[in-house]
Design a protein around this motif. Sequence first.
Motif, short mmCIF file in Angstrom:
data_model
loop_
_atom_site.label_atom_id
_atom_site.label_comp_id
_atom_site.label_asym_id
_atom_site.label_seq_id
_atom_site.Cartn_x
_atom_site.Cartn_y
_atom_site.Cartn_z
N VAL A 4 6.80 3.85 -1.49
CA VAL A 4 7.45 2.58 -1.18
C VAL A 4 8.10 2.07 -2.47
CG1 VAL A 4 7.13 0.24 -0.29
CG2 VAL A 4 5.67 2.10 0.52
N GLN A 5 9.40 1.79 -2.42
CA GLN A 5 10.10 1.36 -3.63
C GLN A 5 9.74 -0.09 -3.96
OE1 GLN A 5 14.34 1.75 -3.48
NE2 GLN A 5 14.54 1.66 -5.69
N ILE A 6 9.44 -0.34 -5.22
CA ILE A 6 9.05 -1.69 -5.65
C ILE A 6 10.23 -2.38 -6.33
CG2 ILE A 6 7.37 -3.01 -6.96
CD1 ILE A 6 5.80 -1.26 -5.23
N HIS A 7 10.78 -1.70 -7.35
CA HIS A 7 11.87 -2.31 -8.11
C HIS A 7 13.17 -1.90 -7.48
CE1 HIS A 7 8.43 -2.30 -10.84
NE2 HIS A 7 8.93 -3.43 -11.26
N ARG A 8 13.60 -2.71 -6.55
CA ARG A 8 14.75 -2.34 -5.75
C ARG A 8 15.88 -3.32 -6.00
NH1 ARG A 8 16.16 0.86 -1.89
NH2 ARG A 8 17.75 0.22 -0.42
N LEU A 9 17.08 -2.79 -6.25
CA LEU A 9 18.26 -3.63 -6.43
C LEU A 9 19.09 -3.56 -5.16
CD1 LEU A 9 19.32 -2.64 -10.03
CD2 LEU A 9 18.31 -4.79 -9.32
N PRO A 10 19.85 -4.61 -4.85
CA PRO A 10 20.74 -4.55 -3.69
C PRO A 10 21.79 -3.46 -3.87
CG PRO A 10 20.64 -6.78 -4.57
CD PRO A 10 19.94 -5.90 -5.55
N GLU A 11 22.40 -3.08 -2.77
CA GLU A 11 23.32 -1.94 -2.81
C GLU A 11 24.49 -2.20 -3.76
OE1 GLU A 11 25.40 -1.09 0.78
OE2 GLU A 11 26.16 0.79 -0.03
N TYR B 243 3.26 -3.47 -8.54
CA TYR B 243 3.98 -4.58 -7.93
C TYR B 243 4.98 -5.10 -8.95
CZ TYR B 243 0.70 -7.41 -10.63
OH TYR B 243 -0.04 -7.95 -11.65
N MET B 244 5.92 -5.89 -8.46
CA MET B 244 6.91 -6.45 -9.36
C MET B 244 6.34 -7.71 -9.98
SD MET B 244 10.89 -6.54 -8.55
CE MET B 244 11.34 -8.23 -8.37
N ILE C 146 0.87 -1.18 0.00
CA ILE C 146 0.00 0.00 0.00
C ILE C 146 0.91 1.23 0.00
CG2 ILE C 146 -1.67 1.32 1.36
CD1 ILE C 146 -3.17 -0.98 0.59
N GLN C 147 0.67 2.14 -0.92
CA GLN C 147 1.48 3.35 -1.01
C GLN C 147 0.85 4.45 -0.17
OE1 GLN C 147 4.32 3.49 -2.55
NE2 GLN C 147 4.33 1.78 -3.98
N PRO C 148 1.63 5.46 0.20
CA PRO C 148 1.06 6.55 1.00
C PRO C 148 -0.10 7.25 0.29
CG PRO C 148 3.31 7.06 0.29
CD PRO C 148 3.08 5.63 0.01
N ILE C 149 -0.10 7.22 -1.05
CA ILE C 149 -1.22 7.78 -1.81
C ILE C 149 -1.72 6.68 -2.73
CG2 ILE C 149 -1.79 9.37 -3.69
CD1 ILE C 149 -0.06 11.44 -2.44
N ALA C 150 -3.04 6.57 -2.86
CA ALA C 150 -3.61 5.53 -3.72
C ALA C 150 -3.42 5.96 -5.17
CB ALA C 150 -5.07 5.33 -3.39
N PHE C 151 -2.18 5.94 -5.61
CA PHE C 151 -1.85 6.35 -6.98
C PHE C 151 -2.01 5.17 -7.91
CE2 PHE C 151 1.11 6.63 -10.48
CZ PHE C 151 0.82 7.87 -11.00
N SER C 152 -2.71 5.37 -9.01
CA SER C 152 -2.91 4.28 -9.96
C SER C 152 -2.11 4.54 -11.23
CB SER C 152 -4.39 4.17 -10.29
OG SER C 152 -4.54 3.38 -11.45
#
Lengths: 286, 251
Positions: free
Chosen positions: B168-175, B211-212, B96-102
Amino acid sequence: MMIPRNLTRRAFAHRFVVSALVAASALWAFLMSSPRRALAGSPERERTVATDDEKRKWGMAIDLDRCTGCGACVVACRTENNVPATGSAEESDGTDILWMNLLPLEDRSEGSESAPEMLPLPCLHCEDPPCVPVCPVGATYQTGDGIVAQIYDRCIGCRFCEVACPYGVRFFNWDAPEWPTSHLNTLNPDVATRPAGVVEKCTFCSHRIRSVTESARVDGVSLSDTDFQSLPACAESCPAEAIVFGDLNDPGSRVALAATSPRADQLLEHLGTKPKVFHLRRERRH
Amino acid sequence: MGTHRARGRSIFVSILLAGAAVLLFPALQGSTAAHAEGGDSLVAESVCDAQRLKAMQVEDPHLEIEIPAEFDRPFPTLAACESHEAALDPASEGPIQPIAFSHKHHAGDFEIDCQYCHSGTDRSASAGVPSVELCMGCHAQFPAEYDQLEGIQILKEHWENGKSIEWVQIHRLPEHVKFQHQAHIRSKDFGGPEFECQTCHGPVENMDKLYMTPDTKFWQYGLPTQKLEMGWCVKCHRDNGASQDCLTCHY
């Protein structure tokens, strides 16, 4: 071969089929996982886009005559590459990490009254690096443009490379890196922090090289020697311009000219490691 | 034997039908009963509700609906209402994102180019998340009725307080993995293949809540590999003749 005497024809056939299936699946698994498959690339899978990276050979020249020993390069390197700041405790027990080190040189010749000299010592990115063949997991290797790279997430921390390096420019991370909370927002996002238990080293600021060459490639701009001369953080920060970086394969580049200077020295040249960092000897002063 | 089998089949079919009826009944009930008042006419409780009832009346002209004057407005549209609700649905995939952005509403229905908001894609390593200012660039011009939507209220709250939205980040790569957006998006400019955003990010234009997408493929080593896993990246690099130097991505 052990064959039970009471083995029936049906039981034998059953066993034969089962073992044949097992053998076939094992063979299939082996063929599928064999590294030869990966290596045997068809011609169209070969690199189609030849980049300038492979024509280049990065090198550095450090003019000791210009160096004042101010230590700006050491600080700049630490900041650029997210090397945690350490104190006297680490210094005394030898766990300090210095990608760019500043060693005091003593002039022992008789009657010498010259000022103490400092030797900036990054990784020398040898052309024949002794650290690379000793790595049991392939975590360190030489890139096409001559950078001795360290892949931290592949490193198992055996420290063979640290021992193999005659210059002592590889450092083992004894502890997980720590920064004061006020410093956390100043970390460089372009460089990964290293976990405890891996070896780390100078990369010639490969992320800076990549960022410059990549944006030039995308924008279709050709780069010249002046774009590289002070590319690494140490070279950029040097107030005396003692550190020059560039392409050794470009005969007109400042670094190539410095490398052919009669003052140019390669550290521990007799070992045959062929360092790509040249230290320009200080001229005798009276 | 034959009669047994026939009887068995008819029992099976009737059980299936009964099950379907049990499953469908509450759903049918739910869509109508919520608005039923006094037995025959349906009363709207919000603008979105009014839009939904109007849509129902188009399909079934005999339906009696009652829309109070304050909810009888053209905006927000039915699509906006539906997307807003879908983006808040906790049952659907993704955080769930802070804003219901579609993304479906913006990139799908209105076909806004990805790079209008993620403007760093073709000139920087990171695509970038749009600022509140960019959101307000359009939303400040919208009719005030859009404030009915909770997401718009939150957006305007952030705008007034001068705060950024903590997506909230969805497509996240490791550092230890670095990805260059510009090198991939502009690869066609210098002899490489053309990549769509969807190649890595999935059909974003169809997603209300992002979502991913799980893309499990069997690559040549006989192992499954997911999107944004190293094997998946390397396979594409190998197929397209891109660099397979470790230092390309790990530094």
